[in-house]
Scaffold this motif. Sequence first.
Motif, PDB file in Angstrom:
ATOM      1  N   ASP A  85      38.383  95.725   9.194  1.00 22.10           N
ATOM      2  CA  ASP A  85      38.571  96.482   7.954  1.00 22.10           C
ATOM      3  C   ASP A  85      39.730  95.981   7.107  1.00 22.10           C
ATOM      4  OD1 ASP A  85      36.411  98.144   8.063  1.00 22.10           O
ATOM      5  OD2 ASP A  85      37.516  99.954   8.604  1.00 22.10           O
ATOM      6  N   GLU A 284      40.614 104.053   6.079  1.00 22.11           N
ATOM      7  CA  GLU A 284      39.399 103.820   5.286  1.00 22.11           C
ATOM      8  C   GLU A 284      39.299 104.763   4.098  1.00 22.11           C
ATOM      9  OE1 GLU A 284      38.241 107.017   8.254  1.00 22.11           O
ATOM     10  OE2 GLU A 284      39.494 105.214   8.270  1.00 22.11           O
ATOM     11  N   ARG A 310      29.922 103.208   9.492  1.00 24.38           N
ATOM     12  CA  ARG A 310      30.974 102.563  10.282  1.00 24.38           C
ATOM     13  C   ARG A 310      31.935 103.587  10.861  1.00 24.38           C
ATOM     14  NH1 ARG A 310      33.941  99.691  11.619  1.00 24.38           N
ATOM     15  NH2 ARG A 310      35.071  98.338  10.244  1.00 24.38           N
ATOM     16  N   TYR A 311      31.988 104.780  10.257  1.00 17.41           N
ATOM     17  CA  TYR A 311      33.020 105.754  10.596  1.00 17.41           C
ATOM     18  C   TYR A 311      32.472 107.065  11.146  1.00 17.41           C
ATOM     19  CZ  TYR A 311      35.245 102.348   7.602  1.00 17.41           C
ATOM     20  OH  TYR A 311      35.664 101.165   7.054  1.00 17.41           O
ATOM     21  N   GLU A 522      30.011  98.237   5.067  1.00 21.60           N
ATOM     22  CA  GLU A 522      31.442  97.988   5.266  1.00 21.60           C
ATOM     23  C   GLU A 522      32.206  98.166   3.948  1.00 21.60           C
ATOM     24  OE1 GLU A 522      32.570  95.069   8.172  1.00 21.60           O
ATOM     25  OE2 GLU A 522      30.500  94.384   8.293  1.00 21.60           O
ATOM     26  N   MET A 524      35.211  98.788   3.255  1.00 20.33           N
ATOM     27  CA  MET A 524      36.551  98.208   3.114  1.00 20.33           C
ATOM     28  C   MET A 524      36.495  96.768   2.603  1.00 20.33           C
ATOM     29  SD  MET A 524      38.716 100.546   3.649  1.00 20.33           S
ATOM     30  CE  MET A 524      40.258  99.705   3.988  1.00 20.33           C
ATOM     31  N   LYS A 525      35.426  96.056   2.894  1.00 22.57           N
ATOM     32  CA  LYS A 525      35.276  94.709   2.327  1.00 22.57           C
ATOM     33  C   LYS A 525      35.059  94.786   0.824  1.00 22.57           C
ATOM     34  CE  LYS A 525      33.510  92.303   6.422  1.00 22.57           C
ATOM     35  NZ  LYS A 525      32.370  91.541   7.001  1.00 22.57           N
TER      36      LYS A 525
END
Length: 539
Positions: A85, A284, A310-311, A522, A524-525
């Motif tokens: 992340d 995040e 993802r979370y 994703e 965060m990307k």
Amino acid sequence: MESLPTALSFPRTRESIAGTRIPSRSPWVLSLFLSVALGALPCPAAFEFFEPVQPPRAFQTMVHRGMMRQAPENTAPAIELAIRDGIEWVEVDVRLSADRKHILFHDSNLDGKTNGKGPLKEKTLEELLSLDAGSPFAPRFAGTRLLSLKECLALSKGRINLYLDCKEIDPELLVSEVLAAGMEKQVVVFDDPETLAQVAKSSGGKIAVMPKWRPEMGLERPFGDLEVASIELDADAVTPEICNAFHKDGVKVQAKVLDEWDTPVWWSKCLDAGVDWFQTDLPEELIPHALWRRLGERPVRFSLHRGALRYAPENTLAAFDKATRIGADFVEIDVRPSSDGEYFLLHDGKLERTTNGQGPIRETPSEKLRLLDAGSWFGKPFRDTRIPTLEEFLSFIGSKAEIYFDAKDIPPTDLAKALEKHDLAERAVVYQSVERLLELKKINPRIRALPPLPSLDMLDGLNKDLKPYAVDASFEIVSKEMIERCHAHQVKVFTDALSEDLAPTDLLRLIDWGIDVIQTDEPMKLVRAMELWLARKAE
């Protein structure tokens, strides 16, 4: 970059974040004022830490025990998820085994977080490393081991920095392990001042130390002769004056924003005060929050695939809640019917992968589906999470985000009826075959059509027959020219960027091409791609 308030910007009297009134005549405020006003002394050199994220952010995050809501705390998977992340720091807890070896573990007892029992300090390192630290969290992590400090240092080198929260350590041994690993620029050690003094002495000042600071300690040499690289303080003690005073001495300020402080209100107050590091369970959410404060209009909109999978467990209310907290523009859902015709959110046609049920969802009655656990497979924090019905989801989402409706197994009549009931017809895009979307358009033309576009050759036909709001373009065919051609037809372009191999720079290229919506697993990307876009814009 977040601006840092000047030391002279505070008023005659002020309220702390916690609401405590601090008179302007208090000794530490007067001392600070005089030192700045007379300010002839140069700022001492700050400790130089490794920067795992380039270019660096204006602040950094320290994720508490790793990504511990997504993986077993203090383990390799929790650290790897933080690295993936783009987090700068991971906080880990260090203890001594019976044979005086350092190992990562928070609690004094092994019960509940491993298959072991009793005090950790009564087990040798070999015994501790044989334990299963994954199964108590979730079956998918079965066999995950505890990490020795040596293993953690090796795993993190050149990838992420370590905040070593020392529960019980041997200072000289810890120093020798850090130096032997070549990690002195990637570690900060947190403990009581006496232990930190031993670390500083043993390392010759090569390893950074960080004590706890509290307002009653004052600002005049609060740690005596101990040279500190940073200090930790609770979020409710943070003020611009305190941050500026420590910055003047070359000391970084870390705000502990855990639990009731891990919210946007406290993040904003700490950012405004000039905090350098945040210890958080929610990187995040915190990192996007800081970006949205500065960004204004986003250069691209984004959809989170099956929610923030993802979370949190995919296609659950927890995943959709997390998606809205991150700031997603769209949340994607998959809809399937039960045997008695009630609609539920589930990607697969069968129940096994993401629930404790078995068999096809179409052959399972709604009464049984409501009792299934859709969270334990993902992790212990989500135990007993249920499969939401379409009705429950639509009631929850409201205006929090737009809906990317993957109509897996629901006829257009039922789909339109559900959206119309919640007044969401104009807040949804529907992904389906062209034939089904043409049916839907006849029922309610306000619902936006999103057909697949596997080849650009199909665009003219799609636009003639359906006139879609947007197309879901295969990632392989997306290009600047392709996007421009769609825009010339008044058609927006969505694409799935779901590959784990994609880097933020790949997503930045899509933004530069003018893509309208990126769907991702994703976020965060994508947040990082927007950070890079903003940094370039400011040049």
